[in-house]
Design a protein around this motif. Structure first.
Motif, PDB file in Angstrom:
ATOM      1  N   MET A   1      -0.418   5.619  -4.327  1.00 58.22           N
ATOM      2  CA  MET A   1      -1.648   5.801  -3.558  1.00 58.22           C
ATOM      3  C   MET A   1      -1.393   6.821  -2.443  1.00 58.22           C
ATOM      4  SD  MET A   1      -3.227   1.961  -3.257  1.00 58.22           S
ATOM      5  CE  MET A   1      -1.762   0.952  -3.096  1.00 58.22           C
ATOM      6  N   PRO A   2      -1.341   8.104  -2.767  1.00 61.49           N
ATOM      7  CA  PRO A   2      -1.011   9.131  -1.769  1.00 61.49           C
ATOM      8  C   PRO A   2      -1.925   9.156  -0.549  1.00 61.49           C
ATOM      9  CG  PRO A   2      -1.092  10.082  -3.973  1.00 61.49           C
ATOM     10  CD  PRO A   2      -1.579   8.666  -4.080  1.00 61.49           C
ATOM     11  N   SER A   3      -3.154   8.699  -0.707  1.00 66.56           N
ATOM     12  CA  SER A   3      -4.083   8.716   0.432  1.00 66.56           C
ATOM     13  C   SER A   3      -3.658   7.751   1.539  1.00 66.56           C
ATOM     14  CB  SER A   3      -5.498   8.385  -0.034  1.00 66.56           C
ATOM     15  OG  SER A   3      -5.537   7.084  -0.585  1.00 66.56           O
ATOM     16  N   ASN A   4      -2.763   6.813   1.226  1.00 63.69           N
ATOM     17  CA  ASN A   4      -2.301   5.864   2.242  1.00 63.69           C
ATOM     18  C   ASN A   4      -1.271   6.456   3.182  1.00 63.69           C
ATOM     19  OD1 ASN A   4      -3.954   3.828   1.418  1.00 63.69           O
ATOM     20  ND2 ASN A   4      -2.490   2.979   0.008  1.00 63.69           N
ATOM     21  N   GLY A   5      -0.737   7.592   2.855  1.00 64.32           N
ATOM     22  CA  GLY A   5       0.232   8.224   3.735  1.00 64.32           C
ATOM     23  C   GLY A   5       1.645   7.728   3.523  1.00 64.32           C
TER      24      GLY A   5
ATOM     25  N   CYS B   1       0.803  -1.230   0.000  1.00 63.64           N
ATOM     26  CA  CYS B   1       0.000   0.000   0.000  1.00 63.64           C
ATOM     27  C   CYS B   1       0.835   1.279   0.000  1.00 63.64           C
ATOM     28  CB  CYS B   1      -0.919   0.029   1.213  1.00 63.64           C
ATOM     29  SG  CYS B   1      -2.125  -1.323   1.215  1.00 63.64           S
ATOM     30  N   HIS B   2       2.011   1.221   0.613  1.00 67.00           N
ATOM     31  CA  HIS B   2       2.824   2.428   0.769  1.00 67.00           C
ATOM     32  C   HIS B   2       3.979   2.493  -0.227  1.00 67.00           C
ATOM     33  CE1 HIS B   2       0.811   3.685   4.452  1.00 67.00           C
ATOM     34  NE2 HIS B   2       0.780   2.410   4.789  1.00 67.00           N
TER      35      HIS B   2
ATOM     36  N   SER C   1       4.440   6.225  -0.878  1.00 68.06           N
ATOM     37  CA  SER C   1       3.019   6.193  -1.265  1.00 68.06           C
ATOM     38  C   SER C   1       2.718   7.014  -2.507  1.00 68.06           C
ATOM     39  CB  SER C   1       2.133   6.661  -0.102  1.00 68.06           C
ATOM     40  OG  SER C   1       2.290   5.827   1.006  1.00 68.06           O
TER      41      SER C   1
END
Length: 76
Positions: A41-45, A31-32, A38
């Motif tokens: 997927m920037p929303s994952n932090g 995810c990161h 990230s």
């Protein structure tokens, strides 16, 4: 001979620990990203560059239910 057997057991434990850490790191990278930034997927932090204490704290919060959200199951 016992010393050699002990060293072999120690090596096996270390190899198992390495596999376990690798599996956990792969879950993070899913995810990161492999670099922890990230970007896909920037929303994952971003986890790259975070202090160890912060990451441990956040993971404990997910495990104990202190943080709940869409990815709570993955993080715990």
């Amino acid at each position: 001979l016992l010393l050699l057997a002990g060293l072999g057991a120690t090596a096996s434990i270390a190899q198992a620990a390495d596999r376990d850490v690798t599996a956990h790191l792969q879950r993070c990278a899913d995810c990161h990203g492999a670099d922890g930034l990230s970007t896909a997927m920037p929303s994952n932090g971003r986890i790259a560059g975070q202090h160890r204490e912060y990451l441990v704290y956040i993971l404990k919060q997910y495990r104990t239910g202190g943080i709940r959200g869409l990815n709570s199951g993955i993080m715990s």
